[in-house]
Design an enzyme around this catalytic site. Structure first.
Site, short mmCIF file in Angstrom:
data_model
loop_
_atom_site.label_atom_id
_atom_site.label_comp_id
_atom_site.label_asym_id
_atom_site.label_seq_id
_atom_site.Cartn_x
_atom_site.Cartn_y
_atom_site.Cartn_z
N HIS A 68 3.63 -2.43 3.08
CA HIS A 68 3.64 -1.07 2.54
C HIS A 68 4.95 -0.81 1.80
O HIS A 68 6.01 -1.25 2.23
CB HIS A 68 3.48 -0.05 3.67
CG HIS A 68 2.14 -0.11 4.35
ND1 HIS A 68 1.84 -1.09 5.27
CD2 HIS A 68 1.03 0.67 4.21
CE1 HIS A 68 0.59 -0.91 5.69
NE2 HIS A 68 0.09 0.14 5.06
N ASP A 119 0.81 -1.22 0.00
CA ASP A 119 0.00 0.00 0.00
C ASP A 119 0.85 1.27 0.00
O ASP A 119 1.99 1.26 0.48
CB ASP A 119 -0.89 0.05 1.25
CG ASP A 119 -2.07 -0.89 1.17
OD1 ASP A 119 -2.11 -1.73 0.26
OD2 ASP A 119 -2.95 -0.80 2.06
#
Length: 202
Positions: free
Chosen positions: A165, A20
């Site tokens: 992430h 992400d």
């Protein structure tokens, strides 16, 4: 419209890596290097403004065969917003993706995993699949590589979606953990697929 946390039948030993908040010029590059070395495809939930800031890195994600999903234009938390605001946040990211690389994202990961009726109605109208996760590595919190690896290996199951992430404001140990997680999961018999492949093979 579907909301997906995981998608397995217990038999196929498949898992999806997701990243992400990127792209990021350093973190995304190192993650892509690891994925390329291991011949693994992943799904990147990108932020529209970061696609605009780092177009070359977004190009590399696409060129190397990874899947791209929508993570809103400015990492906007969508709950409590009116329909027009929800549309603006999601469409802004889609526009950045499409105008840069003519890629149409059909997956949405709402920031924080938070959604409400307006978000679900918008996704149903636009035929998005809302993708959450079944394993949260908490790499964004500065979790050590050892703890990230331990969390994944102790909790992994067929069909899991792993949340990581590639853009973190504080020091993260994502890449270090990834270098250990991928070969160890392969040794256990897991096969890495994109989120769409995971859903289609359900």
């Amino acid at each position: 419209m579907r909301v997906i946390y995981s998608s397995g039948n217990g038999n196929e030993m498949r898992v999806a890596l997701t990243f992400d908040d990127g792209p990021h010029p350093q973190h995304t590059a190192r993650i892509l290097d690891i994925l390329k070395k291991e011949s693994v495809k992943a799904t990147f939930f990108v932020v529209g403004e970061n696609v605009q800031y780092y177009p070359d890195m977004f190009d590399r994600i696409i060129a190397e065969g990874h899947e791209v999903g929508n993570h809103t234009n400015h990492h906007t938390f969508l709950t409590g917003l009116g329909r027009d605001e929800v549309s603006k946040a999601i469409d802004g990211c889609d526009d950045a993706i499409y105008h840069h690389d003519e890629y149409s994202a059909r997956l949405l990961r709402p920031p924080g995993g938070n959604y409400d009726t307006n978000v679900l109605q918008f996704c149903a109208l636009r035929d998005y699949t809302v993708v959450l996760w079944s394993i949260d590595t908490r790499d964004w919190a500065g979790t050590s590589a050892f703890e990230i690896e331990k969390n994944v290996l102790e909790n992994i199951n067929d069909g899991d979606i792993i949340l990581m992430h590639d853009y973190v404001s504080r020091k993260a140990h994502t890449e270090e953990a990834l270098e250990h997680i991928i070969p160890k999961l392969k040794a256990l018999g897991y096969r890495f697929v994109t989120v769409s492949e995971l859903i289609e093979g359900r």
